[in-house]
Design an enzyme around this catalytic site. Structure first.
Site, PDB file in Angstrom:
ATOM      1  N   CYS A  19      16.858 -17.164 -15.671  1.00 33.85           N
ATOM      2  CA  CYS A  19      17.926 -16.250 -15.271  1.00 33.85           C
ATOM      3  C   CYS A  19      17.348 -15.248 -14.272  1.00 33.85           C
ATOM      4  O   CYS A  19      16.134 -15.222 -14.015  1.00 33.85           O
ATOM      5  CB  CYS A  19      18.495 -15.524 -16.491  1.00 33.85           C
ATOM      6  SG  CYS A  19      17.326 -14.389 -17.282  1.00 33.85           S
ATOM      7  N   HIS A  83      12.109  -7.960 -21.792  1.00 33.08           N
ATOM      8  CA  HIS A  83      13.006  -7.596 -22.899  1.00 33.08           C
ATOM      9  C   HIS A  83      13.216  -6.091 -23.027  1.00 33.08           C
ATOM     10  O   HIS A  83      14.122  -5.641 -23.728  1.00 33.08           O
ATOM     11  CB  HIS A  83      12.445  -8.115 -24.223  1.00 33.08           C
ATOM     12  CG  HIS A  83      12.225  -9.588 -24.244  1.00 33.08           C
ATOM     13  ND1 HIS A  83      10.984 -10.161 -24.074  1.00 33.08           N
ATOM     14  CD2 HIS A  83      13.085 -10.620 -24.401  1.00 33.08           C
ATOM     15  CE1 HIS A  83      11.087 -11.480 -24.128  1.00 33.08           C
ATOM     16  NE2 HIS A  83      12.347 -11.784 -24.321  1.00 33.08           N
ATOM     17  N   CYS A 105      14.410  -6.237 -17.599  1.00 32.39           N
ATOM     18  CA  CYS A 105      15.619  -6.749 -16.944  1.00 32.39           C
ATOM     19  C   CYS A 105      16.581  -5.591 -16.669  1.00 32.39           C
ATOM     20  O   CYS A 105      16.836  -4.769 -17.551  1.00 32.39           O
ATOM     21  CB  CYS A 105      16.285  -7.785 -17.850  1.00 32.39           C
ATOM     22  SG  CYS A 105      17.894  -8.342 -17.246  1.00 32.39           S
ATOM     23  N   GLU A 135      14.105  -7.316 -27.666  1.00 32.54           N
ATOM     24  CA  GLU A 135      15.090  -6.611 -26.853  1.00 32.54           C
ATOM     25  C   GLU A 135      15.841  -5.587 -27.691  1.00 32.54           C
ATOM     26  O   GLU A 135      16.034  -4.434 -27.280  1.00 32.54           O
ATOM     27  CB  GLU A 135      16.094  -7.592 -26.228  1.00 32.54           C
ATOM     28  CG  GLU A 135      17.144  -6.899 -25.377  1.00 32.54           C
ATOM     29  CD  GLU A 135      18.291  -7.796 -24.963  1.00 32.54           C
ATOM     30  OE1 GLU A 135      19.455  -7.357 -25.070  1.00 32.54           O
ATOM     31  OE2 GLU A 135      18.026  -8.940 -24.523  1.00 32.54           O
ATOM     32  N   CYS A 205      24.927 -10.496 -20.997  1.00 33.40           N
ATOM     33  CA  CYS A 205      24.693 -10.850 -19.604  1.00 33.40           C
ATOM     34  C   CYS A 205      25.671 -11.939 -19.160  1.00 33.40           C
ATOM     35  O   CYS A 205      25.933 -12.893 -19.901  1.00 33.40           O
ATOM     36  CB  CYS A 205      23.253 -11.326 -19.452  1.00 33.40           C
ATOM     37  SG  CYS A 205      22.829 -11.932 -17.818  1.00 33.40           S
ATOM     38  N   SER A 233      12.849 -18.036 -28.526  1.00 33.13           N
ATOM     39  CA  SER A 233      13.856 -17.601 -27.562  1.00 33.13           C
ATOM     40  C   SER A 233      15.230 -17.474 -28.220  1.00 33.13           C
ATOM     41  O   SER A 233      15.823 -18.466 -28.646  1.00 33.13           O
ATOM     42  CB  SER A 233      13.934 -18.596 -26.393  1.00 33.13           C
ATOM     43  OG  SER A 233      15.058 -18.345 -25.587  1.00 33.13           O
ATOM     44  N   SER A 234      15.736 -16.258 -28.280  1.00 33.77           N
ATOM     45  CA  SER A 234      17.033 -16.005 -28.907  1.00 33.77           C
ATOM     46  C   SER A 234      18.159 -16.714 -28.165  1.00 33.77           C
ATOM     47  O   SER A 234      19.029 -17.338 -28.779  1.00 33.77           O
ATOM     48  CB  SER A 234      17.316 -14.498 -28.942  1.00 33.77           C
ATOM     49  OG  SER A 234      18.611 -14.231 -29.435  1.00 33.77           O
ATOM     50  N   ASN A 235      18.158 -16.637 -26.828  1.00 29.91           N
ATOM     51  CA  ASN A 235      19.260 -17.253 -26.073  1.00 29.91           C
ATOM     52  C   ASN A 235      19.239 -18.764 -26.211  1.00 29.91           C
ATOM     53  O   ASN A 235      20.282 -19.407 -26.228  1.00 29.91           O
ATOM     54  CB  ASN A 235      19.231 -16.800 -24.610  1.00 29.91           C
ATOM     55  CG  ASN A 235      18.165 -17.470 -23.781  1.00 29.91           C
ATOM     56  OD1 ASN A 235      18.366 -18.537 -23.209  1.00 29.91           O
ATOM     57  ND2 ASN A 235      16.993 -16.854 -23.708  1.00 29.91           N
ATOM     58  N   SER A 277      14.353 -18.725 -20.214  1.00 31.47           N
ATOM     59  CA  SER A 277      12.915 -18.604 -19.966  1.00 31.47           C
ATOM     60  C   SER A 277      12.236 -19.957 -19.745  1.00 31.47           C
ATOM     61  O   SER A 277      11.019 -20.071 -19.868  1.00 31.47           O
ATOM     62  CB  SER A 277      12.238 -17.885 -21.139  1.00 31.47           C
ATOM     63  OG  SER A 277      12.735 -16.567 -21.263  1.00 31.47           O
TER      64      SER A 277
END
Length: 298
Positions: A19, A83, A105, A135, A205, A233-235, A277
């Site tokens: 991203c 984060h 970010c 984050e 986001c 990775s959370s996303n 990521s």
């Protein structure tokens, strides 16, 4: 992007991969390495991708995992990860005179500013997200002692039941940038009907929402779905959750070697997406070799 050559149809999400915030962070780290001003440290992993972090470590970038390690820095540069970090980390670095480069970010920084303003206005901040995610821990560090983190309606009701929340209280709700968009909307709608003065700021986001929507669409039309990303990775984990709700044969991998399809399923179409990521070269390697991996099921 769709490729229909050979027997298996392969669909790769256009939104897969780095991203804006992650690409920006990585570009800045590469710039620091190019200067050759060792040593270089990162406060926590720069992004949630084990392959990327390991590669940077091999090139001399050391990950600091605790404030004790941070206090031990005597020279060089500390890079503050994408984060974001609590305000006290900035204060500590400034007090010690430690040089740092901030690659937080911009979308996360915006949340920090919202939280600070809500505190100044006397509003309670509720963060929707995972309390263990860096984050979210960073966002909490810009609030006051009343700031709370919830992951679902049950968590909010538990705050009510404990007496932590006061009826009629002024509440500002923000979200972890990678939270599931639909779940956030549903949660906020329910809280908005309760006896509180609520201001909701959707801080998810846009790239996250687009990635989730595209993943859901692709997963709905394929026999197997591959989600590439780091295990922390959370996303990426949220992409897996979304894809599995639409496609039973969803595989969560970090690299091509992790892909081990079941031989008992018939696969004529495969979808591929990746977390924010995940480097492009890993996505390309998976998409190039995916047919070979699934050929035993055709």
């Amino acid at each position: 992007m769709e490729d229909k050559k050979e027997d298996i149809r392969v669909v790769v999400a256009k939104s897969a991969g780095f991203c804006f915030g992650v690409k920006r962070a990585m570009d800045i780290v590469e710039g620091q390495l190019a200067k050759g001003e060792a040593p270089i440290y990162t406060w926590g992993p720069i992004i949630h991708n084990e392959e990327v972090v390991a590669n940077l470590e091999r090139r001399g970038v050391k990950v600091l995992e605790s404030e004790e390690e941070l206090l031990g820095v005597r020279s060089g540069t500390v890079i503050l990860r994408s984060h974001g970090v609590p305000k006290r980390i900035y204060d500590l670095l400034d007090a010690r005179g430690i040089r740092y480069v901030d690659v937080t970010c911009p979308f996360v920084k915006k949340i920090h500013q919202i939280v600070q303003q809500a505190d100044a206005d006397g509003r309670r901040v509720i963060i929707v997200g995972s309390p263990d995610h860096p984050e979210v821990q960073g966002i909490v560090g810009w609030g006051d002692e009343r700031t709370r983190v919830i992951g679902n309606l049950g968590d909010f009701l538990a705050l009510e039941a404990s007496g932590d929340l006061i009826p009629g209280e002024k509440i500002t709700i923000v979200s972890q940038t990678t939270f599931n968009h639909k779940k956030f909307e549903e949660l906020v709608e329910k809280i908005g009907k309760m006896n509180y003065s609520v201001i909701c700021v959707n801080t998810i986001c846009n790239a996250t929402q687009e990635r989730q929507d595209e993943a859901e669409q692709i997963a709905s039309g394929v026999d197997a779905m591959i989600v590439i990303g780091g295990k922390n990775s959370s996303n990426t984990r949220k992409l897996v959750e979304i894809c599995r709700s639409k496609c039973k044969s969803t595989y969560y991998i970090q690299t091509l070697k992790d892909l081990k399809p079941e031989k008992t399923i018939t696969v004529r179409s495969v979808g591929i997406t990746a977390g924010a990521s995940t480097p492009n070269q890993i996505i390309e390697e998976v998409s190039f070799n995916v047919r070979r991996k699934f050929q035993g099921s055709v």
